[in-house]
Design a protein around this motif. Structure first.
Motif, PDB file in Angstrom:
ATOM      1  N   LEU A 270       0.834  -1.192   0.000  1.00 24.34           N
ATOM      2  CA  LEU A 270       0.000   0.000   0.000  1.00 24.34           C
ATOM      3  C   LEU A 270       0.873   1.247   0.000  1.00 24.34           C
ATOM      4  CD1 LEU A 270      -2.818  -0.829   2.591  1.00 24.34           C
ATOM      5  CD2 LEU A 270      -2.863  -1.132   0.125  1.00 24.34           C
ATOM      6  N   GLN A 271       0.346   2.301  -0.605  1.00 19.55           N
ATOM      7  CA  GLN A 271       1.005   3.609  -0.546  1.00 19.55           C
ATOM      8  C   GLN A 271       0.046   4.580   0.125  1.00 19.55           C
ATOM      9  OE1 GLN A 271       3.259   5.417  -3.988  1.00 19.55           O
ATOM     10  NE2 GLN A 271       1.534   6.825  -3.956  1.00 19.55           N
ATOM     11  N   ASN A 272       0.416   5.038   1.320  1.00 24.26           N
ATOM     12  CA  ASN A 272      -0.406   5.982   2.065  1.00 24.26           C
ATOM     13  C   ASN A 272      -0.009   7.405   1.700  1.00 24.26           C
ATOM     14  OD1 ASN A 272      -1.935   4.132   3.392  1.00 24.26           O
ATOM     15  ND2 ASN A 272      -1.409   4.811   5.454  1.00 24.26           N
ATOM     16  N   ASN A 273      -0.927   8.147   1.078  1.00 29.95           N
ATOM     17  CA  ASN A 273      -0.725   9.567   0.790  1.00 29.95           C
ATOM     18  C   ASN A 273      -1.527  10.342   1.826  1.00 29.95           C
ATOM     19  OD1 ASN A 273       0.785   9.041  -1.642  1.00 29.95           O
ATOM     20  ND2 ASN A 273      -1.157   8.470  -2.579  1.00 29.95           N
ATOM     21  N   THR A 274      -0.827  11.068   2.689  1.00 28.73           N
ATOM     22  CA  THR A 274      -1.468  11.705   3.835  1.00 28.73           C
ATOM     23  C   THR A 274      -1.383  13.224   3.742  1.00 28.73           C
ATOM     24  OG1 THR A 274      -0.933   9.819   5.252  1.00 28.73           O
ATOM     25  CG2 THR A 274      -1.491  11.884   6.353  1.00 28.73           C
ATOM     26  N   ALA A 291      -5.160   5.495   0.952  1.00 17.14           N
ATOM     27  CA  ALA A 291      -4.347   4.278   0.885  1.00 17.14           C
ATOM     28  C   ALA A 291      -4.578   3.594  -0.460  1.00 17.14           C
ATOM     29  CB  ALA A 291      -4.698   3.325   2.026  1.00 17.14           C
ATOM     30  N   ARG A 292      -3.519   3.536  -1.271  1.00 16.42           N
ATOM     31  CA  ARG A 292      -3.622   2.984  -2.629  1.00 16.42           C
ATOM     32  C   ARG A 292      -2.871   1.659  -2.724  1.00 16.42           C
ATOM     33  NH1 ARG A 292      -3.324   7.030  -7.414  1.00 16.42           N
ATOM     34  NH2 ARG A 292      -5.456   7.178  -6.635  1.00 16.42           N
ATOM     35  N   ASN A 293      -3.507   0.670  -3.326  1.00 16.55           N
ATOM     36  CA  ASN A 293      -2.868  -0.637  -3.536  1.00 16.55           C
ATOM     37  C   ASN A 293      -1.884  -0.532  -4.700  1.00 16.55           C
ATOM     38  OD1 ASN A 293      -2.155  -3.274  -4.062  1.00 16.55           O
ATOM     39  ND2 ASN A 293      -4.224  -4.086  -3.905  1.00 16.55           N
ATOM     40  N   ILE A 294      -0.580  -0.718  -4.396  1.00 18.44           N
ATOM     41  CA  ILE A 294       0.445  -0.632  -5.445  1.00 18.44           C
ATOM     42  C   ILE A 294       1.176  -1.969  -5.590  1.00 18.44           C
ATOM     43  CG2 ILE A 294       0.782   1.857  -5.171  1.00 18.44           C
ATOM     44  CD1 ILE A 294       3.349   1.160  -3.570  1.00 18.44           C
ATOM     45  N   THR A 295       0.506  -3.061  -5.210  1.00 18.88           N
ATOM     46  CA  THR A 295       1.134  -4.382  -5.260  1.00 18.88           C
ATOM     47  C   THR A 295       1.632  -4.716  -6.663  1.00 18.88           C
ATOM     48  OG1 THR A 295      -0.300  -5.143  -3.462  1.00 18.88           O
ATOM     49  CG2 THR A 295       0.816  -6.834  -4.768  1.00 18.88           C
ATOM     50  N   LYS A 296       0.792  -4.504  -7.675  1.00 17.52           N
ATOM     51  CA  LYS A 296       1.194  -4.821  -9.043  1.00 17.52           C
ATOM     52  C   LYS A 296       2.390  -3.977  -9.469  1.00 17.52           C
ATOM     53  CE  LYS A 296      -3.238  -6.517 -10.778  1.00 17.52           C
ATOM     54  NZ  LYS A 296      -4.332  -6.327 -11.777  1.00 17.52           N
ATOM     55  N   GLN A 297       2.387  -2.715  -9.062  1.00 19.97           N
ATOM     56  CA  GLN A 297       3.504  -1.830  -9.402  1.00 19.97           C
ATOM     57  C   GLN A 297       4.804  -2.319  -8.772  1.00 19.97           C
ATOM     58  OE1 GLN A 297       2.849   2.336  -8.429  1.00 19.97           O
ATOM     59  NE2 GLN A 297       5.039   2.659  -8.142  1.00 19.97           N
ATOM     60  N   VAL A 298       4.730  -2.716  -7.486  1.00 25.66           N
ATOM     61  CA  VAL A 298       5.930  -3.215  -6.795  1.00 25.66           C
ATOM     62  C   VAL A 298       6.411  -4.508  -7.447  1.00 25.66           C
ATOM     63  CG1 VAL A 298       6.791  -4.155  -4.617  1.00 25.66           C
ATOM     64  CG2 VAL A 298       5.363  -2.106  -4.606  1.00 25.66           C
ATOM     65  N   GLU A 299       5.463  -5.396  -7.772  1.00 23.42           N
ATOM     66  CA  GLU A 299       5.840  -6.666  -8.410  1.00 23.42           C
ATOM     67  C   GLU A 299       6.499  -6.422  -9.763  1.00 23.42           C
ATOM     68  OE1 GLU A 299       2.189  -8.797  -8.485  1.00 23.42           O
ATOM     69  OE2 GLU A 299       2.389  -9.560  -6.422  1.00 23.42           O
ATOM     70  N   LEU A 300       5.959  -5.460 -10.511  1.00 27.63           N
ATOM     71  CA  LEU A 300       6.552  -5.131 -11.812  1.00 27.63           C
ATOM     72  C   LEU A 300       7.952  -4.549 -11.645  1.00 27.63           C
ATOM     73  CD1 LEU A 300       3.493  -3.598 -13.719  1.00 27.63           C
ATOM     74  CD2 LEU A 300       4.684  -5.725 -14.260  1.00 27.63           C
ATOM     75  N   GLU A 301       8.127  -3.702 -10.624  1.00 27.74           N
ATOM     76  CA  GLU A 301       9.449  -3.124 -10.372  1.00 27.74           C
ATOM     77  C   GLU A 301      10.445  -4.207  -9.974  1.00 27.74           C
ATOM     78  OE1 GLU A 301       8.699  -0.189  -7.425  1.00 27.74           O
ATOM     79  OE2 GLU A 301       7.938   1.304  -8.859  1.00 27.74           O
ATOM     80  N   ASN A 302       9.996  -5.148  -9.131  1.00 32.25           N
ATOM     81  CA  ASN A 302      10.878  -6.248  -8.734  1.00 32.25           C
ATOM     82  C   ASN A 302      11.242  -7.121  -9.929  1.00 32.25           C
ATOM     83  OD1 ASN A 302      10.880  -5.433  -6.070  1.00 32.25           O
ATOM     84  ND2 ASN A 302       9.189  -6.766  -5.477  1.00 32.25           N
ATOM     85  N   GLU A 303      10.227  -7.370 -10.787  1.00 36.29           N
ATOM     86  CA  GLU A 303      10.485  -8.168 -11.983  1.00 36.29           C
ATOM     87  C   GLU A 303      11.461  -7.446 -12.910  1.00 36.29           C
ATOM     88  OE1 GLU A 303      10.136 -11.296 -14.829  1.00 36.29           O
ATOM     89  OE2 GLU A 303       9.860 -11.129 -12.663  1.00 36.29           O
ATOM     90  N   LEU A 304      11.305  -6.114 -13.001  1.00 34.61           N
ATOM     91  CA  LEU A 304      12.208  -5.332 -13.844  1.00 34.61           C
ATOM     92  C   LEU A 304      13.635  -5.397 -13.305  1.00 34.61           C
ATOM     93  CD1 LEU A 304      12.574  -3.436 -16.232  1.00 34.61           C
ATOM     94  CD2 LEU A 304      12.000  -1.521 -14.722  1.00 34.61           C
ATOM     95  N   ARG A 305      13.761  -5.319 -11.972  1.00 35.21           N
ATOM     96  CA  ARG A 305      15.101  -5.426 -11.373  1.00 35.21           C
ATOM     97  C   ARG A 305      15.710  -6.802 -11.652  1.00 35.21           C
ATOM     98  NH1 ARG A 305      13.151  -1.799  -7.305  1.00 35.21           N
ATOM     99  NH2 ARG A 305      12.057  -3.449  -6.216  1.00 35.21           N
ATOM    100  N   ARG A 306      14.863  -7.839 -11.561  1.00 31.79           N
ATOM    101  CA  ARG A 306      15.363  -9.190 -11.833  1.00 31.79           C
ATOM    102  C   ARG A 306      15.798  -9.328 -13.285  1.00 31.79           C
ATOM    103  NH1 ARG A 306      14.047 -13.928 -13.922  1.00 31.79           N
ATOM    104  NH2 ARG A 306      12.069 -13.142 -14.747  1.00 31.79           N
ATOM    105  N   LEU A 307      14.967  -8.783 -14.192  1.00 35.50           N
ATOM    106  CA  LEU A 307      15.303  -8.860 -15.609  1.00 35.50           C
ATOM    107  C   LEU A 307      16.586  -8.083 -15.912  1.00 35.50           C
ATOM    108  CD1 LEU A 307      11.773  -8.481 -17.234  1.00 35.50           C
ATOM    109  CD2 LEU A 307      13.178 -10.548 -17.135  1.00 35.50           C
ATOM    110  N   ASN A 308      16.761  -6.950 -15.241  1.00 34.73           N
ATOM    111  CA  ASN A 308      17.991  -6.173 -15.435  1.00 34.73           C
ATOM    112  C   ASN A 308      19.203  -6.954 -14.941  1.00 34.73           C
ATOM    113  OD1 ASN A 308      17.028  -3.883 -16.710  1.00 34.73           O
ATOM    114  ND2 ASN A 308      16.475  -2.883 -14.795  1.00 34.73           N
ATOM    115  N   ALA A 309      19.020  -7.649 -13.796  1.00 39.39           N
ATOM    116  CA  ALA A 309      20.123  -8.458 -13.273  1.00 39.39           C
ATOM    117  C   ALA A 309      20.442  -9.604 -14.226  1.00 39.39           C
ATOM    118  CB  ALA A 309      19.756  -9.005 -11.884  1.00 39.39           C
TER     119      ALA A 309
END
Length: 533
Positions: A270-274, A291-309
Motif C-alpha cells: 500500500l502507498q499511504n498519501n497523507t 491508501a492505494r494498492n500498489i502491489t502490481k507496481q511493486v511486483e513489476l518493479e521487482n520483476e524489472l530489477r530481476r530482468l535487469n540483473a
C-alpha cells in the motif's frame, strides 16, 4: 457586476453554513466560504466556523486579481496548489491572510447570472484530491438549487403552502441524492479513504473497514495504533518511524509505502498519501489518508530489477565466457595458418583437435545461453512426452563418453524398477548431460559416476552422484544463483562457465520440478532433480 437577489431566507443561510462547516472539517482546511459578487466587489457571504479562519462575514474586497474573480469570469473551477510557487498568483490579495492554496467553483442563478463562488482555502500547499473536487461541486449544485427555489418564490408571489412544501421536498431529495453520490464515490473507490481527528478515526470508506476487520459502527473506537497492528511485522517499525518523523516536522503532505494484510488474508503493498493539519503548537489536528494498492507496481518493479540483473548476467557471459574460447580459436587458427608449412602432421593434427574441441564447447555454451534466453522471455514451449529413463540416459552417456574415457571414469545407470517419466525430451537430455559433464569434470582419474532413478508417488527423483572432490557449503550456496559468478577448474584443469547448473535449475523449474545438491569436500557430490512420473 451586480446580482439580482437582495435577501435570502435565514433557513437557507443556516443550511449553507452547515455546508461550509462540513467542507472545512472533511477537507481539513481553515476556510470554506460562499462568496457573493456585488458590483465590483466580492463579499464574504458565508464563512466556516473553523479554527484559524481569517475570513469574516460581510468583509468585502475590490475585484483586483482575486481567486474568486477568476472563477466567476471564467465560469470554471479553479485550483491553485501553491500561489507562492506560481507567478500568476504570487501577488494575490489572499496571500496577505496567509492563504496559499485555493479550490473554487462558480455559483450561478438559474438564468446563468453569477451569484458568486463556493471555495476552500488553505495556509499550506494543497493538491485537493479528485474526491474533494467532486464534493465541492456537489455542494455547489445544492446551493444553486436553493437559489433556483428562492428565485422562483420571489417571482411567483402567490405560491401556496403546499407548493412550497413540494419544492422543499424536491430540494431535500436532491440533497440526499448528492450526499449518497459522495458516499458512493468513497465506497466504490479502489483506494481506502480515512479521516483521523488526532489519533481517532472519524470516517473511513468500506475498503478500510475490510482491511482492519471492524464494523462501521465501531469505527470511532479504532486508533492509529490499531491500524498499525495490521501492518506486516517487518514494516511496522519503518511505518511508525516515518509517520512520527513527518508529524514531528509538521509535514502537511507525506507518503509511506508498506505491506498490509488484505481481507483475503494476503499481504499487499500500500502507498499511504497523507494530508495533515496542525494547531499553533504543532499538534496534529486531523489527517486525511488515501491508501492505494500498489502491489502490481511493486511486483513489476521487482520483476524489472530481476530482468535487469539477468540482462547483466547475460552480457557478462557474452563478454567474458565467450571471449576466452574465441580468443583460443583465433589464437590457435592464426598460429596454424602462420606455421602451416613448418609444422609436421602431428603438430597440425594437435592444433586442429584443439580448435575442434574449443568450437564444440563454445557451440554448446551458445546453445545453453539461447535456451536460457528463451526460457526467460517466456518463449520456451515444453513438449511433454513419456520417456524411458534408462534408454534416454544411455543416449546422454554416449554424448559425453569420450570425456569419461579420457579420465578412466566409469558411468553406471541404476533403477529400482523400470522407470518412465513425463518431460520434454530435449530439455531432459540437456539437464542430465550438464549434470553428468559436471560430475566428470570434478571426478578424479578412475572415478565412478552413478545415474539413478527412484519413483515416489507421482514423482521421479533422478540422481547423478560421483566420488569426486565435492564442495563446501559456501560453494553450494552459489552454484544456483544466476547473479553469482562462480566457476572452478576441474580435476584435469577443465575450464567452465558456471552457467550449466543455473540453466539446469531454470529448466527443471519450468517442469514444476525441483533441483538440489548434497556434497562435502572430499566426499563427492549428489545432484538430485524431480520430474513428474
Amino acid at each position: 457586476m451586480k446580482n439580482s437577489l437582495d435577501e435570502i431566507p435565514q433557513s437557507f443561510i443556516s443550511k449553507w453554513q452547515n455546508i461550509v462547516d462540513l467542507l472545512a472539517k472533511i477537507i481539513g482546511i481553515p476556510a470554506a466560504l460562499i462568496m457573493k459578487v456585488e458590483n465590483d466587489f466580492m463579499e464574504v457571504f458565508i464563512s466556516s466556523k473553523s479554527e484559524n479562519n481569517p475570513y469574516h462575514v460581510g468583509h468585502k474586497e475590490h475585484l483586483n486579481g482575486l481567486y474568486c474573480e477568476t472563477v466567476i469570469k471564467s465560469q470554471n473551477r479553479l485550483k491553485v496548489i501553491n500561489a507562492l510557487k506560481d507567478e500568476k498568483w504570487d501577488k494575490n490579495p489572499d496571500l496577505k491572510l496567509g492563504m496559499v492554496s485555493y479550490l473554487g467553483f462558480p455559483i450561478n442563478f438559474p438564468d446563468g447570472e453569477p451569484f458568486g463562488t463556493i471555495c476552500v482555502l488553505d495556509r499550506n500547499e494543497n493538491n485537493y484530491s479528485e474526491e474533494y473536487e467532486q464534493l465541492l461541486d456537489q455542494f455547489r449544485r445544492v446551493v444553486e438549487l436553493d437559489l433556483a427555489i428562492i428565485k422562483s418564490l420571489r417571482i411567483k408571489h402567490n405560491i401556496s403552502k403546499n407548493e412550497l412544501i413540494d419544492e422543499l421536498l424536491i430540494q431535500d431529495r436532491r440533497l440526499t441524492e448528492s450526499e449518497e453520490k459522495f458516499l458512493t464515490l468513497t465506497e466504490i473507490a479502489a483506494d481506502s479513504i480515512i479521516l483521523f481527528e488526532g489519533e481517532r478515526v472519524v470516517f473511513a470508506s468500506r475498503r478500510f473497514y475490510e482491511y482492519v476487520d471492524i464494523e462501521p459502527e465501531n469505527i470511532d473506537k479504532l486508533t492509529a495504533f490499531d491500524v498499525i497492528s495490521h501492518i506486516h511485522p517487518d514494516d511496522r517499525d519503518l511505518y511508525s518511524r516515518e509517520m512520527q518523523a513527518a508529524l514531528a516536522q509538521q509535514k502537511t503532505q507525506y507518503t509511506i509505502v508498506f505491506r498490509m494484510l488484505n481481507p483475503e488474508g494476503k499481504y499487499e503493498w500500500l502507498q499511504n498519501n497523507t494530508t495533515a493539519t496542525y494547531d499553533d503548537n504543532g499538534k496534529v489536528l486531523r489527517r486525511i489518508v488515501q491508501a492505494r494498492n500498489i502491489t502490481k507496481q511493486v511486483e513489476l518493479e521487482n520483476e524489472l530489477r530481476r530482468l535487469n540483473a539477468d540482462k547483466d548476467q547475460f552480457i557478462r557471459i557474452l563478454g567474458h565466457d565467450l571471449r576466452s574460447p574465441f580468443s583460443s580459436l583465433i589464437g590457435f587458427s592464426t598460429l596454424l595458418l602462420e606455421n602451416l608449412h613448418e609444422y609436421g602432421l602431428k603438430q597440425i593434427e594437435e592444433q586442429v583437435r584443439i580448435i575442434n574441441q574449443t568450437s564444440l564447447s563454445t557451440f554448446e555454451l551458445l546453445e545453453q545461453i539461447l535456451l536460457w534466453v528463451k526460457s526467460q522471455s517466456g518463449k520456451l514451449e515444453l513438449d511433454i512426452v513419456q520417456l524411458d529413463f534408462r534408454q534416454e540416459s544411455t543416449h546422454v552417456i554416449r554424448t559425453v563418453e569420450n570425456l569419461a574415457v579420457k579420465k578412466g571414469i566409469k558411468i553406471d545407470i541404476v533403477e529400482t524398477e523400470k522407470i518412465c517419466l513425463s518431460a520434454d525430451l530435449n530439455i531432459f537430455k540437456t539437464v542430465l548431460r550438464n549434470l553428468v559433464s559436471n560430475a566428470i569434470k570434478f571426478t578424479n582419474q578412475n572415478g565412478h559416476i552413478v545415474i539413478s532413478a527412484e519413483k515416489q508417488d507421482q514423482t521421479v527423483l533422478i540422481t547423478v552422484s560421483d566420488n569426486g572432490i565435492g564442495m563446501d557449503e559456501k560453494v553450494l550456496a552459489k552454484i544456483w544463483d544466476i547473479n553469482s559468478y562462480f566457476s572452478s577448474t576441474g580435476t584435469n584443469g577443465e575450464l567452465g562457465t558456471g552457467f550449466g547448473l543455473k540453466l539446469c535449475k531454470e529448466l527443471v523449474e519450468k517442469h514444476k520440478g525441483k533441483i538440489w545438491a548434497e556434497s562435502a569436500p572430499g566426499r563427492g557430490s549428489k545432484f538430485i532433480f524431480s520430474l513428474s512420473a
